[in-house]
Structures are given as structure tokens and as C-alpha cells.
Design a protein around this motif. Structure first.
Motif, mmCIF file in Angstrom:
data_model
loop_
_atom_site.group_PDB
_atom_site.id
_atom_site.type_symbol
_atom_site.label_atom_id
_atom_site.label_comp_id
_atom_site.label_asym_id
_atom_site.label_seq_id
_atom_site.Cartn_x
_atom_site.Cartn_y
_atom_site.Cartn_z
ATOM 1 N N VAL A 1 5.524 6.090 -8.455
ATOM 2 C CA VAL A 1 5.115 4.867 -7.765
ATOM 3 C C VAL A 1 5.656 3.691 -8.554
ATOM 4 O O VAL A 1 5.416 3.578 -9.762
ATOM 5 C CB VAL A 1 3.577 4.778 -7.655
ATOM 6 C CG1 VAL A 1 3.165 3.407 -7.132
ATOM 7 C CG2 VAL A 1 3.042 5.887 -6.767
ATOM 8 N N VAL B 1 5.867 -0.500 -8.389
ATOM 9 C CA VAL B 1 5.391 -1.713 -7.737
ATOM 10 C C VAL B 1 6.154 -2.892 -8.332
ATOM 11 O O VAL B 1 6.065 -3.158 -9.534
ATOM 12 C CB VAL B 1 3.882 -1.904 -7.928
ATOM 13 C CG1 VAL B 1 3.393 -3.124 -7.147
ATOM 14 C CG2 VAL B 1 3.125 -0.655 -7.486
ATOM 15 N N VAL C 1 -8.766 0.343 -10.972
ATOM 16 C CA VAL C 1 -8.404 0.592 -9.570
ATOM 17 C C VAL C 1 -9.603 0.495 -8.639
ATOM 18 O O VAL C 1 -9.448 0.590 -7.412
ATOM 19 C CB VAL C 1 -7.730 1.965 -9.402
ATOM 20 C CG1 VAL C 1 -6.556 2.112 -10.366
ATOM 21 C CG2 VAL C 1 -8.719 3.107 -9.600
ATOM 22 N N ARG D 1 -9.692 -0.977 -4.966
ATOM 23 C CA ARG D 1 -8.338 -1.002 -4.407
ATOM 24 C C ARG D 1 -7.867 0.378 -4.001
ATOM 25 O O ARG D 1 -7.114 0.520 -3.036
ATOM 26 C CB ARG D 1 -7.355 -1.586 -5.426
ATOM 27 C CG ARG D 1 -7.670 -2.999 -5.855
ATOM 28 C CD ARG D 1 -6.561 -3.579 -6.741
ATOM 29 N NE ARG D 1 -6.385 -2.838 -7.977
ATOM 30 C CZ ARG D 1 -5.256 -2.230 -8.333
ATOM 31 N NH1 ARG D 1 -4.193 -2.267 -7.543
ATOM 32 N NH2 ARG D 1 -5.170 -1.601 -9.500
ATOM 33 N N PHE D 2 -8.268 1.394 -4.729
ATOM 34 C CA PHE D 2 -7.851 2.770 -4.446
ATOM 35 C C PHE D 2 -9.023 3.551 -3.866
ATOM 36 O O PHE D 2 -10.181 3.329 -4.242
ATOM 37 C CB PHE D 2 -7.393 3.470 -5.720
ATOM 38 C CG PHE D 2 -6.106 2.958 -6.306
ATOM 39 C CD1 PHE D 2 -5.489 1.803 -5.844
ATOM 40 C CD2 PHE D 2 -5.485 3.660 -7.326
ATOM 41 C CE1 PHE D 2 -4.304 1.343 -6.384
ATOM 42 C CE2 PHE D 2 -4.297 3.225 -7.887
ATOM 43 C CZ PHE D 2 -3.711 2.058 -7.420
ATOM 44 N N LEU E 1 -1.553 -3.099 -4.299
ATOM 45 C CA LEU E 1 -0.922 -2.566 -5.502
ATOM 46 C C LEU E 1 -0.430 -3.677 -6.409
ATOM 47 O O LEU E 1 -0.004 -4.753 -5.944
ATOM 48 C CB LEU E 1 0.231 -1.641 -5.117
ATOM 49 C CG LEU E 1 -0.215 -0.241 -4.665
ATOM 50 C CD1 LEU E 1 0.868 0.432 -3.835
ATOM 51 C CD2 LEU E 1 -0.579 0.601 -5.871
ATOM 52 N N LYS E 2 -0.497 -3.405 -7.703
ATOM 53 C CA LYS E 2 -0.070 -4.352 -8.728
ATOM 54 C C LYS E 2 1.043 -3.713 -9.570
ATOM 55 O O LYS E 2 1.108 -2.484 -9.657
ATOM 56 C CB LYS E 2 -1.248 -4.703 -9.624
ATOM 57 C CG LYS E 2 -2.443 -5.281 -8.889
ATOM 58 C CD LYS E 2 -3.600 -5.539 -9.837
ATOM 59 C CE LYS E 2 -4.789 -6.131 -9.105
ATOM 60 N NZ LYS E 2 -5.923 -6.412 -10.012
ATOM 61 N N MET F 1 -3.817 3.771 -1.853
ATOM 62 C CA MET F 1 -3.674 2.694 -2.837
ATOM 63 C C MET F 1 -3.340 1.399 -2.107
ATOM 64 O O MET F 1 -2.279 1.291 -1.483
ATOM 65 C CB MET F 1 -2.583 3.050 -3.846
ATOM 66 C CG MET F 1 -2.800 4.404 -4.516
ATOM 67 S SD MET F 1 -1.628 4.733 -5.846
ATOM 68 C CE MET F 1 -0.113 4.822 -4.911
ATOM 69 N N ASP G 1 0.267 -0.820 -11.752
ATOM 70 C CA ASP G 1 -0.007 0.492 -11.147
ATOM 71 C C ASP G 1 1.219 1.397 -11.198
ATOM 72 O O ASP G 1 1.139 2.571 -10.847
ATOM 73 C CB ASP G 1 -0.442 0.336 -9.692
ATOM 74 C CG ASP G 1 -1.745 -0.415 -9.546
ATOM 75 O OD1 ASP G 1 -1.858 -1.219 -8.593
ATOM 76 O OD2 ASP G 1 -2.654 -0.211 -10.365
ATOM 77 N N THR G 2 2.334 0.860 -11.620
ATOM 78 C CA THR G 2 3.572 1.629 -11.687
ATOM 79 C C THR G 2 3.432 2.813 -12.633
ATOM 80 O O THR G 2 2.854 2.698 -13.714
ATOM 81 C CB THR G 2 4.727 0.728 -12.148
ATOM 82 O OG1 THR G 2 4.973 -0.263 -11.144
ATOM 83 C CG2 THR G 2 5.994 1.519 -12.393
ATOM 84 N N SER H 1 0.828 -1.205 0.000
ATOM 85 C CA SER H 1 0.000 0.000 0.000
ATOM 86 C C SER H 1 0.862 1.255 0.000
ATOM 87 O O SER H 1 1.989 1.246 0.503
ATOM 88 C CB SER H 1 -0.906 0.032 1.237
ATOM 89 O OG SER H 1 -1.794 -1.064 1.245
#
Length: 114
Positions: free
Chosen positions: A110, A112, A62, A65-66, A84-85, A81, A88-89, A16
């Protein structure tokens, strides 16, 4: 107008992060604010938005999740967030919508890892 996003970092998949954004220098109310994500070579895409009345909207990728929220100060928003996957980067930017402020600000990275 200055858009200052922060809170990004490197996290493992399933982790997260909480992003923050402060918008300063606007002579008028900022209205609906949102988060966008951009990866190298691609256009900036919509992630989530929140109106002045705290109504929210999310991209399908998202949803669940977000969580976008707005601070007591109308010019501050957050993005919690979770789960995260790797997809999501990207660099996350905040701005108002429609008619975003320009320039967009530097955003916050970000990353991930899988």
C-alpha cells in the motif's frame, strides 16, 4: 499454510483501499486473525484484529479510519482503509494471532502519496 493478501495499490492521501486475505491449508480453525504493516528497516506492527466472534481491535493510529471484517468463510478477512495517510504506506500482511503462521506470505503493498 498459505496466507494470500491482496488489494493494495497506489492511492492519494484521503483515498480508500480494501484489502483481502485468504488463509488456506490450516488443519485447525484459524481463530483470531489480524493485519500488520511493515516498512523498510522496521519491524512489523499491529494494525487490526478480529476474533472468531467478530470482536475487533485496532491500533490507535488507524482507529476510526480502518475497519476489519471477516467473511462468511472463517479463513477470510478484509481491511477497509479510508482517509488514508502517507504514514499508512507499507506492506500489509495478514496472519493469525497469537502464534502466527510461518512463513508470513508476501503481503500486499500500500502506497499513499501526499
Amino acid at each position: 499454510v498459505q496466507l494470500q493478501a491482496s488489494g493494495g495499490g497506489l492511492v492519494q492521501a484521503g483515498g480508500s483501499l480494501r484489502l483481502s486475505c485468504v488463509i488456506t491449508g490450516s488443519r485447525f480453525g484459524v481463530g483470531t486473525l489480524g493485519w500488520y504493516r511493515q516498512t523498510p528497516g522496521r519491524q512489523r506492527i499491529f494494525v487490526a484484529s478480529i476474533t472468531a466472534a467478530r470482536n475487533t481491535n485496532y491500533a490507535d493510529a488507524v482507529l476510526g479510519r480502518f475497519t476489519i471484517s471477516r467473511g462468511n468463510a472463517d479463513n477470510t478477512i478484509y481491511l477497509q482503509m479510508n482517509n488514508l495517510k502517507p504514514e499508512d504506506t507499507g506492506v500489509y500482511y495478514c496472519n493469525k494471532l497469537p502464534n502466527p503462521f510461518v512463513p508470513w506470505g508476501q503481503g500486499t503493498q500500500v502506497t499513499v502519496s501526499s
